[in-house]
Design a protein around this motif. Structure first.
Motif, PDB file in Angstrom:
ATOM      1  N   LEU A  25       4.023   0.001  -8.511  1.00  0.00           N
ATOM      2  CA  LEU A  25       3.533   0.437  -7.454  1.00  0.00           C
ATOM      3  C   LEU A  25       3.144   1.736  -7.182  1.00  0.00           C
ATOM      4  CD1 LEU A  25       2.148  -0.507  -4.797  1.00  0.00           C
ATOM      5  CD2 LEU A  25       4.268  -0.530  -3.690  1.00  0.00           C
ATOM      6  N   PRO A  30      -3.931   4.901  -3.863  1.00  0.00           N
ATOM      7  CA  PRO A  30      -4.496   4.299  -2.869  1.00  0.00           C
ATOM      8  C   PRO A  30      -5.784   4.480  -2.419  1.00  0.00           C
ATOM      9  CG  PRO A  30      -2.248   5.153  -2.108  1.00  0.00           C
ATOM     10  CD  PRO A  30      -2.847   5.666  -3.327  1.00  0.00           C
ATOM     11  N   ALA A  80       0.302  -6.250   3.551  1.00  0.00           N
ATOM     12  CA  ALA A  80       0.037  -4.801   3.635  1.00  0.00           C
ATOM     13  C   ALA A  80       0.804  -4.275   4.725  1.00  0.00           C
ATOM     14  CB  ALA A  80      -1.266  -4.542   4.109  1.00  0.00           C
ATOM     15  N   ALA A  84      -3.631  -1.136   7.299  1.00  0.00           N
ATOM     16  CA  ALA A  84      -4.064  -0.882   6.072  1.00  0.00           C
ATOM     17  C   ALA A  84      -5.444  -1.872   5.733  1.00  0.00           C
ATOM     18  CB  ALA A  84      -3.168  -1.419   4.871  1.00  0.00           C
ATOM     19  N   MET A 183      -2.046  -7.483  -2.055  1.00  0.00           N
ATOM     20  CA  MET A 183      -1.465  -6.270  -1.119  1.00  0.00           C
ATOM     21  C   MET A 183      -2.588  -5.485  -1.158  1.00  0.00           C
ATOM     22  SD  MET A 183       1.350  -3.325  -1.963  1.00  0.00           S
ATOM     23  CE  MET A 183       1.670  -2.550  -0.927  1.00  0.00           C
ATOM     24  N   HIS A 185      -3.186  -1.717  -0.345  1.00  0.00           N
ATOM     25  CA  HIS A 185      -2.464  -0.648  -0.275  1.00  0.00           C
ATOM     26  C   HIS A 185      -2.880   0.648  -0.037  1.00  0.00           C
ATOM     27  CE1 HIS A 185       0.946   1.932  -2.158  1.00  0.00           C
ATOM     28  NE2 HIS A 185       0.173   2.238  -2.992  1.00  0.00           N
ATOM     29  N   MET A 223       7.897   0.406   0.375  1.00  0.00           N
ATOM     30  CA  MET A 223       7.654   0.585  -1.052  1.00  0.00           C
ATOM     31  C   MET A 223       8.549  -0.027  -2.116  1.00  0.00           C
ATOM     32  SD  MET A 223       4.326   1.523  -0.436  1.00  0.00           S
ATOM     33  CE  MET A 223       4.544   0.926   1.346  1.00  0.00           C
ATOM     34  N   TYR A 226       8.172  -3.811  -1.746  1.00  0.00           N
ATOM     35  CA  TYR A 226       6.888  -4.387  -2.346  1.00  0.00           C
ATOM     36  C   TYR A 226       7.068  -4.259  -3.981  1.00  0.00           C
ATOM     37  CZ  TYR A 226       3.857  -5.284   1.533  1.00  0.00           C
ATOM     38  OH  TYR A 226       3.220  -5.612   2.823  1.00  0.00           O
ATOM     39  N   GLN A 227       7.563  -3.325  -4.310  1.00  0.00           N
ATOM     40  CA  GLN A 227       7.775  -3.151  -5.873  1.00  0.00           C
ATOM     41  C   GLN A 227       8.606  -4.455  -6.424  1.00  0.00           C
ATOM     42  OE1 GLN A 227       6.297  -0.993  -8.361  1.00  0.00           O
ATOM     43  NE2 GLN A 227       7.561  -2.195  -9.695  1.00  0.00           N
ATOM     44  N   VAL A 242      -2.958  -5.692  -6.252  1.00  0.00           N
ATOM     45  CA  VAL A 242      -2.658  -4.504  -5.469  1.00  0.00           C
ATOM     46  C   VAL A 242      -4.222  -3.776  -5.280  1.00  0.00           C
ATOM     47  CG1 VAL A 242      -1.582  -2.478  -5.354  1.00  0.00           C
ATOM     48  CG2 VAL A 242      -0.361  -4.501  -5.970  1.00  0.00           C
ATOM     49  N   PRO A 244      -6.384  -0.891  -3.770  1.00  0.00           N
ATOM     50  CA  PRO A 244      -6.330   0.551  -3.091  1.00  0.00           C
ATOM     51  C   PRO A 244      -7.169  -0.081  -1.751  1.00  0.00           C
ATOM     52  CG  PRO A 244      -6.753   0.667  -5.405  1.00  0.00           C
ATOM     53  CD  PRO A 244      -6.687  -0.838  -5.418  1.00  0.00           C
TER      54      PRO A 244
END
Lengths: 287, 287
Positions: A25, A30, A80, A84, A183, A185, A223, A226-227, A242, A244
């Motif tokens: 990630l 982003p 998110a 986001a 997601m 990001h 983060m 999420y990873q 994922v 951006p």
């Protein structure tokens, strides 16, 4: 197939953004626009408009097929950090589809009743009916994200949930559900700007919650969570993308593309009449 | 106030279409466009587009106010004979609003569980949460329409339901619900054409149900049942509007107008912040 349009995309974002082995990630920009062939928002807005008709048509066909017993459905999972743009996706992408074909579920902090059950209990109850596009604004992933960051469950329990999620999603896919997990990001600085804007504008104050800053202070822990979640639960049956999302127009176009692509892969046709058309024409003519 | 726009309307359709004492459904021209100042569909489509921003903004304000404890909500009840265009209203009028602000409920023939309860039981369970615009695609009125035409309940029971509906709706209005009841009105010949079109087009076959012709054969009985229901339940708290619907563009514009008008009458403003804005700016800046 798969809705890949060379005028809009240099590479299919489905390939570019999918979480596969070795995904990090921290390496995702982003502010990027991977795969986008255009030169900016204007091209993207035109492409988004152009996709509305196709998405609507495919959604109607999905619904039509469910009437004749087809078990297919689509589930879009949106996760998110705050600001986001989940709401914008719902409004500008999902909102272009006939509301009768959509089932939207926003998951807040669980209620007392929900907490008394397994974490997937409330999710099962809000799955879309067959023939619909379900949209989860947050989801069962909160239970391994905020659940992990705030230690709302034991480490062993959190660990167990990844496996439960994989099993659950495999089961859904086996029953005819296409799952699209997104997601959105953004970077920490971008979130700061967006929260600041909410504080500047009185018509946005209602969207601001002091708790947003509390969560923001845990950015790095989120983060990490999420990873781990992305690694453990991006399966071939139900992959993660994922996306951006600092450029909202890019994120919207990607999610529309993922929906169109998923529906095209179902290879739908209009269902055959379940009645005798000639006979019905005669009956109607006689009225 | 009330969203009356002289460029679009010669008379406010809210006044022209409301069911008041002496109303006779048989006198309504389903092909008419009462109050419309334009010259046809093109003007109406432009006016509909122009209303989208206003309706969206009002809906967001309604939602924002619910977050700070405001009990207001809006309920749009749609009733009509088959093919009159309920789906088009949902798609083209309601569908222009953020889906997060809408709660759509379609009422089919009641299930066994629903039949075991009072006829309003299932309706109460599907009321919109405060802050939302609820849309009923069919409603508790089915119980005095198909209920009457097909004698699904005794005459005494049907009679009793009008009073129960009035009480129920008064109660909702007293709690802060604005109720907008719309009957989309088409003629029998127009329905015949629309059903015939569904039979001609393979992509519309899924929308056709042989039962539609069975109901069609009871057209006059349905019109009688509508006449009685409209008379008995068009109250000052929750009036009925009979909207000519052969011209779909007219019906859509009217329903959008009724929604905008209802929201404007709530006299909403953006709610004040429930937190200390300066303090939050400082907290955010420190992150």
């Amino acid at each position: 197939m798969g809705g890949h349009n060379e005028k809009i995309w240099t590479d299919d974002p489905r390939e570019r953004l999918r979480v596969t082995a070795g995904f990090r990630l921290a390496d995702v920009d982003p502010g990027g626009t991977p795969g986008f062939a255009g030169v900016g928002q204007k091209n993207a807005d035109a492409a988004l408009d152009a996709g509305v008709g196709e998405l609507s048509n495919l959604q109607e066909m999905l619904f039509a097929n469910s009437r004749s017993g087809d078990p297919l459905r689509v589930l879009l999972v949106l996760q998110a950090m705050d600001t986001a743009g989940k709401g914008g996706i719902v409004r500008h992408v999902v909102g272009s589809v006939d509301p009768q074909g959509v089932r939207l579920s926003a998951f807040k902090a669980p209620t007392e009743e929900e907490r008394a059950h397994d974490f997937l209990w409330r999710v099962r109850r809000r799955l879309p009916e067959v023939g619909l596009i379900g949209v989860f604004d947050r989801s069962h992933y909160e239970d391994v994200l905020v659940g992990r960051v705030r230690a709302l469950a034991s480490p062993a329990e959190i660990e167990d949930r990844y496996e439960k999620i994989r099993q659950f999603e495999n089961e859904l896919v086996g029953q005819g559900t296409t799952i699209i997990k997104v997601m959105l990001h953004i970077g920490s600085d971008d979130q700061k700007e967006r929260l600041a804007e909410r504080l500047e504008r009185p018509d946005k104050h209602w969207k601001y919650n002091p708790g947003d800053v509390d969560e923001r202070m845990r950015w790095d822990a989120y983060m990490d969570a999420y990873q781990i979640a992305l690694e453990r639960t991006s399966t071939s049956a139900a992959p993660w993308f994922v996306v951006p999302a600092e450029k909202k127009w890019y994120a919207r176009l990607v999610v529309q593309h993922l929906l169109i692509d998923a529906l095209q892969r179902l290879d739908l046709t209009w269902p055959a009449a379940t009645f005798d058309v000639a006979q019905e024409k005669a009956r109607l003519a006689a009225t």
